[in-house]
Scaffold this active site. Structure first.
Site, PDB file in Angstrom:
ATOM      1  N   GLY A  47      31.727  46.416  45.435  1.00 38.28           N
ATOM      2  CA  GLY A  47      31.529  47.623  44.874  1.00 38.28           C
ATOM      3  C   GLY A  47      32.476  48.156  43.834  1.00 38.28           C
ATOM      4  CB  SER A  49      38.790  48.243  44.431  1.00 35.38           C
ATOM      5  OG  SER A  49      39.013  48.089  43.071  1.00 35.38           O
ATOM      6  CB  CYS A  79      33.565  41.599  44.813  1.00 35.18           C
ATOM      7  SG  CYS A  79      33.649  41.782  43.210  1.00 35.18           S
ATOM      8  NE  ARG A 106      40.244  47.359  39.622  1.00 34.79           N
ATOM      9  CZ  ARG A 106      39.887  48.366  39.331  1.00 34.79           C
ATOM     10  NH1 ARG A 106      40.991  49.228  38.786  1.00 34.79           N
ATOM     11  NH2 ARG A 106      38.595  49.063  39.366  1.00 34.79           N
ATOM     12  NE  ARG A 135      31.573  46.216  36.939  1.00 38.59           N
ATOM     13  CZ  ARG A 135      30.003  46.223  37.131  1.00 38.59           C
ATOM     14  NH1 ARG A 135      29.298  45.693  36.399  1.00 38.59           N
ATOM     15  NH2 ARG A 135      29.704  47.031  38.114  1.00 38.59           N
ATOM     16  CG  HIS A 170      28.891  39.992  45.221  1.00 32.03           C
ATOM     17  ND1 HIS A 170      28.930  41.376  45.758  1.00 32.03           N
ATOM     18  CD2 HIS A 170      29.844  40.434  43.990  1.00 32.03           C
ATOM     19  CE1 HIS A 170      29.607  42.372  45.005  1.00 32.03           C
ATOM     20  NE2 HIS A 170      29.944  41.658  43.830  1.00 32.03           N
ATOM     21  CD  GLU A 172      27.353  40.577  48.791  1.00 33.35           C
ATOM     22  OE1 GLU A 172      27.506  41.485  48.023  1.00 33.35           O
ATOM     23  OE2 GLU A 172      28.144  39.630  49.034  1.00 33.35           O
TER      24      GLU A 172
END
Length: 192
Positions: A47, A49, A79, A106, A135, A170, A172
């Site tokens: 998402g 942070s 992430c 990041r 990202r 990610h 998922e």
């Protein structure tokens, strides 16, 4: 059956629930601190942070999550979740939870590479895992007792330290649930 929580404040929550259920475990979306007592392991999803941190502060999650870790329960950050777990964040004075002995940077793959997919060899998981990077952060350095699980272009993108698992990508967002299964196995081991 093990119960895996997904921190449901922000980010890719539904996709993690689907992946957990595909592995035959029970998924619980965590929106209240009290729910942490009902689960055996926790996924902190991708998402944003800083937004996630703001919501964690707002709903009083920081200390209860540290307590969850002190109880030895496994945590998996993906992430933004990886950034939340890290002890050090490049360019920031303070970490979020500061649980995993890693330094992260990041958005480290640069604006022009906002999102991409890459085939990864992940130790103990798969030789051919497709990582979806959006990202994405990367792990700049790890402590002595952190096991590096995967790299991409010489950057660390997955690591484990005891009960903590983290990755830049990610897992998922594809139908390959082997990374989720690896975490569920970690949780099962702590229950035995």
């Amino acid at each position: 059956m093990v119960k895996i929580g997904v921190l449901g404040l922000q980010g890719a929550v539904r996709e993690h629930v689907r992946s957990i259920e595909a592995c035959g475990a029970e998924a619980v979306v965590i929106k209240k601190v009290e729910q942490l007592t009902q689960i055996d392991g926790l996924i902190i999803p991708g998402g944003e942070s800083t937004t996630m941190r703001r919501l964690m502060d707002k709903y009083g999650f920081i200390e209860p999550l540290k307590q969850f870790a002190r109880e030895g329960k496994p945590m998996f950050g993906t992430c933004a979740g990886l950034i939340i777990l890290a002890k050090k964040i490049v360019g920031y004075d303070e970490p979020h939870l500061g649980l995993m002995d890693i330094t992260v940077e990041r958005n480290s793959f640069g604006r022009q590479r906002e999102s991409f997919e890459a085939s990864l060899a992940i130790k103990g998981v798969a030789d051919d895992f497709i990582g979806v990077f959006i990202r994405a952060p990367h792990i700049v350095s790890v402590g002595a007792d952190v096991d590096v699980l995967a790299t991409y272009e010489d950057r660390i993108v997955a690591a484990r330290q005891g009960q903590f698992l983290g990755c830049s990508f990610h897992p998922e967002l594809t139908d390959d649930h082997r990374m989720t299964q690896y975490f569920i196995n970690m949780v099962k081991e702590t229950k035995e």
